[in-house]
Write a protein that holds these residues in place. Structure first.
Motif, PDB file in Angstrom:
ATOM      1  N   ARG A  43      18.710  36.157  51.611  1.00  9.91           N
ATOM      2  CA  ARG A  43      19.372  36.745  50.453  1.00  9.91           C
ATOM      3  C   ARG A  43      20.860  36.878  50.724  1.00  9.91           C
ATOM      4  O   ARG A  43      21.306  36.910  51.865  1.00  9.91           O
ATOM      5  N   GLU A  44      21.609  36.965  49.636  1.00 11.66           N
ATOM      6  CA  GLU A  44      23.064  37.112  49.673  1.00 11.66           C
ATOM      7  C   GLU A  44      23.388  38.421  48.971  1.00 11.66           C
ATOM      8  O   GLU A  44      22.981  38.624  47.822  1.00 11.66           O
ATOM      9  N   LEU A  45      24.075  39.335  49.657  1.00  7.97           N
ATOM     10  CA  LEU A  45      24.316  40.658  49.094  1.00  7.97           C
ATOM     11  C   LEU A  45      25.803  40.983  49.029  1.00  7.97           C
ATOM     12  O   LEU A  45      26.586  40.579  49.888  1.00  7.97           O
ATOM     13  N   SER A  46      26.147  41.749  48.007  1.00  9.28           N
ATOM     14  CA  SER A  46      27.497  42.296  47.835  1.00  9.28           C
ATOM     15  C   SER A  46      27.358  43.792  47.622  1.00  9.28           C
ATOM     16  O   SER A  46      26.435  44.245  46.930  1.00  9.28           O
ATOM     17  N   ILE A  47      28.257  44.587  48.204  1.00  7.54           N
ATOM     18  CA  ILE A  47      28.153  46.039  48.028  1.00  7.54           C
ATOM     19  C   ILE A  47      28.873  46.536  46.783  1.00  7.54           C
ATOM     20  O   ILE A  47      28.843  47.728  46.487  1.00  7.54           O
ATOM     21  N   GLY A  48      29.508  45.643  46.028  1.00 12.23           N
ATOM     22  CA  GLY A  48      30.166  46.088  44.798  1.00 12.23           C
ATOM     23  C   GLY A  48      30.959  44.979  44.162  1.00 12.23           C
ATOM     24  O   GLY A  48      31.171  43.909  44.750  1.00 12.23           O
ATOM     25  N   ASP A  49      31.408  45.233  42.952  1.00 10.56           N
ATOM     26  CA  ASP A  49      32.139  44.224  42.190  1.00 10.56           C
ATOM     27  C   ASP A  49      33.622  44.247  42.541  1.00 10.56           C
ATOM     28  O   ASP A  49      34.481  44.597  41.728  1.00 10.56           O
ATOM     29  N   TYR A  50      33.910  43.889  43.776  1.00  8.79           N
ATOM     30  CA  TYR A  50      35.280  43.784  44.271  1.00  8.79           C
ATOM     31  C   TYR A  50      35.234  42.891  45.490  1.00  8.79           C
ATOM     32  O   TYR A  50      34.159  42.569  46.000  1.00  8.79           O
ATOM     33  N   VAL A  51      36.393  42.465  45.966  1.00 10.22           N
ATOM     34  CA  VAL A  51      36.452  41.537  47.089  1.00 10.22           C
ATOM     35  C   VAL A  51      37.049  42.232  48.311  1.00 10.22           C
ATOM     36  O   VAL A  51      38.109  42.857  48.226  1.00 10.22           O
ATOM     37  N   LEU A  52      36.352  42.130  49.442  1.00  7.93           N
ATOM     38  CA  LEU A  52      36.828  42.669  50.705  1.00  7.93           C
ATOM     39  C   LEU A  52      37.337  41.532  51.587  1.00  7.93           C
ATOM     40  O   LEU A  52      37.090  40.362  51.307  1.00  7.93           O
ATOM     41  N   SER A  53      38.018  41.889  52.663  1.00  9.45           N
ATOM     42  CA  SER A  53      38.534  40.874  53.577  1.00  9.45           C
ATOM     43  C   SER A  53      37.429  40.221  54.395  1.00  9.45           C
ATOM     44  O   SER A  53      37.628  39.147  54.953  1.00  9.45           O
ATOM     45  N   GLY A  54      36.299  40.869  54.491  1.00  9.10           N
ATOM     46  CA  GLY A  54      35.195  40.304  55.254  1.00  9.10           C
ATOM     47  C   GLY A  54      33.924  41.097  55.051  1.00  9.10           C
ATOM     48  O   GLY A  54      33.928  42.163  54.423  1.00  9.10           O
ATOM     49  N   GLY A  55      32.827  40.603  55.615  1.00  8.90           N
ATOM     50  CA  GLY A  55      31.535  41.240  55.411  1.00  8.90           C
ATOM     51  C   GLY A  55      31.236  42.393  56.330  1.00  8.90           C
ATOM     52  O   GLY A  55      30.180  43.028  56.198  1.00  8.90           O
ATOM     53  N   GLU A  56      32.147  42.705  57.263  1.00  5.33           N
ATOM     54  CA  GLU A  56      31.872  43.755  58.240  1.00  5.33           C
ATOM     55  C   GLU A  56      31.679  45.120  57.570  1.00  5.33           C
ATOM     56  O   GLU A  56      30.742  45.864  57.916  1.00  5.33           O
ATOM     57  N   LEU A  57      32.545  45.471  56.638  1.00 12.64           N
ATOM     58  CA  LEU A  57      32.385  46.756  55.948  1.00 12.64           C
ATOM     59  C   LEU A  57      31.084  46.792  55.166  1.00 12.64           C
ATOM     60  O   LEU A  57      30.388  47.808  55.145  1.00 12.64           O
ATOM     61  N   GLY A  58      30.743  45.684  54.531  1.00 14.04           N
ATOM     62  CA  GLY A  58      29.491  45.614  53.794  1.00 14.04           C
ATOM     63  C   GLY A  58      28.288  45.799  54.698  1.00 14.04           C
ATOM     64  O   GLY A  58      27.344  46.516  54.364  1.00 14.04           O
ATOM     65  N   ALA A  59      28.310  45.162  55.868  1.00 19.96           N
ATOM     66  CA  ALA A  59      27.204  45.309  56.812  1.00 19.96           C
ATOM     67  C   ALA A  59      27.062  46.749  57.262  1.00 19.96           C
ATOM     68  O   ALA A  59      25.951  47.284  57.347  1.00 19.96           O
ATOM     69  N   ALA A  60      28.198  47.405  57.537  1.00 24.06           N
ATOM     70  CA  ALA A  60      28.159  48.801  57.971  1.00 24.06           C
ATOM     71  C   ALA A  60      27.577  49.700  56.886  1.00 24.06           C
ATOM     72  O   ALA A  60      26.766  50.597  57.165  1.00 24.06           O
ATOM     73  N   VAL A  61      27.972  49.464  55.648  1.00 20.64           N
ATOM     74  CA  VAL A  61      27.465  50.258  54.528  1.00 20.64           C
ATOM     75  C   VAL A  61      25.954  50.068  54.375  1.00 20.64           C
ATOM     76  O   VAL A  61      25.196  51.033  54.217  1.00 20.64           O
ATOM     77  N   ILE A  62      25.499  48.829  54.422  1.00 14.03           N
ATOM     78  CA  ILE A  62      24.079  48.551  54.232  1.00 14.03           C
ATOM     79  C   ILE A  62      23.251  49.136  55.374  1.00 14.03           C
ATOM     80  O   ILE A  62      22.196  49.742  55.144  1.00 14.03           O
ATOM     81  N   ILE A  63      23.722  48.989  56.603  1.00 14.98           N
ATOM     82  CA  ILE A  63      22.985  49.547  57.739  1.00 14.98           C
ATOM     83  C   ILE A  63      22.854  51.054  57.592  1.00 14.98           C
ATOM     84  O   ILE A  63      21.784  51.628  57.814  1.00 14.98           O
ATOM     85  N   ASP A  64      23.928  51.728  57.205  1.00 14.10           N
ATOM     86  CA  ASP A  64      23.873  53.183  57.040  1.00 14.10           C
ATOM     87  C   ASP A  64      22.875  53.575  55.960  1.00 14.10           C
ATOM     88  O   ASP A  64      22.057  54.483  56.140  1.00 14.10           O
ATOM     89  N   ALA A  65      22.917  52.880  54.820  1.00 16.50           N
ATOM     90  CA  ALA A  65      22.019  53.206  53.710  1.00 16.50           C
ATOM     91  C   ALA A  65      20.560  52.938  54.069  1.00 16.50           C
ATOM     92  O   ALA A  65      19.660  53.702  53.691  1.00 16.50           O
TER      93      ALA A  65
END
Length: 269
Positions: A134-156
């Motif tokens: 699967r391909e996931l996005s944490i929101g309707d905006y663009v980040l510099s990389g997936g690291e913040l997204g991974a951290a958010v998902i792991i925490d949740a």
């Protein structure tokens, strides 16, 4: 549960894994989190992980060779043979489907999740097709990389794993949580906890208050100090409906609403 993160910035996660609930969960052996430096899977002296996009365009694209080598080094089953009930490979991308609490619940039931952190203009699409579930996005905006997204998902996801939180109800009675049908009836049954709130049923959480009872001329709502669980339950439900109506009205379309809920919303409108 084990998390693996493939990234060009493995040190990004040092502080995240070293604090709070996540650190405690790792110390207690409830979760594992491992980072893997994508540059370790390159085969040239410059440790090249990206190249120009075919067809032209701005920016650079992460190359498929190091990414596939990194995934395959982890011992996770090839995509055609993978058991979706045990493990998953997730690509973090602005083009992904939106990460939500139901998705967090799905992932929390797995034994292992591998995250590929996109960078630059993205990842060669063949990696997505060959390796990712699967391909996931944490929101309707663009980040510099997936690291913040991974951290958010792991925490949740982590906080939904039994034993991670001191009180497991902390992850149940909150925003985007389950509806009342998933919990014991208020005060019902031997050993049942008297409930002064509803399951959120997809709504936002109600407002919270603590001591002191008065702060800068603002008092805690009287109903919360009265000890009447039914009155508190009604007040909290109405405040949750009100907050959702104001901040996220889109959630009301799929929320589990009673006749009383709908009547209260009609008054707000």
């Amino acid at each position: 549960m084990r998390f693996d993160i493939i990234t060009i910035f493995p040190d990004f996660f040092t502080g995240i894994f070293g604090h709070g609930v996540m650190k405690r969960a790792m110390t207690n052996g409830l979760i594992e989190a491992h980072t893997h430096d994508l540059r370790s899977f390159t085969h040239d002296r410059h440790r090249t992980v990206d190249d120009r996009p075919f067809g032209g365009g701005e920016g650079m694209v992460l190359k498929p060779e190091p990414l596939m080598d990194a995934v395959e080094s982890l011992g996770i089953a090839p995509k055609p043979e993978r058991d979706p009930a045990r493990e998953s490979v997730v690509l973090l991308s602005a083009q992904g489907s939106r990460f939500t609490q139901p998705v967090a619940r799905e992932l929390s039931r797995l034994e292992r999740v591998v995250f590929l952190c996109g960078r630059y203009e993205g990842v060669d699409e063949r990696v997505n097709e060959l390796a990712c579930d699967r391909e996931l996005s944490i929101g309707d905006y663009v980040l510099s990389g997936g690291e913040l997204g991974a951290a958010v998902i792991i925490d949740a996801v982590m906080r939904l794993i039994p034993g991670v939180l001191g009180n497991q109800d902390s992850s149940a009675y909150e925003s985007f949580g389950d509806g009342d049908e998933h919990f014991p009836a208020p005060g019902g049954g031997s050993g049942a906890t008297p409930r002064a709130t509803h399951g959120s049923g997809g709504l936002l959480d109600y407002p919270h208050y603590t001591r002191p009872p008065e702060f800068r001329g603002m008092a805690v709502p009287e109903v919360l100090a009265g000890g009447d669980h039914a009155a508190i339950r009604k007040w909290r439900r109405e405040r949750a409906l009100e907050k959702t109506f104001r901040n996220r009205p889109d959630l009301l379309e799929k929320a589990a609403l009673s006749k009383q809920d709908k009547a209260f919303l009609d008054k707000l409108k």
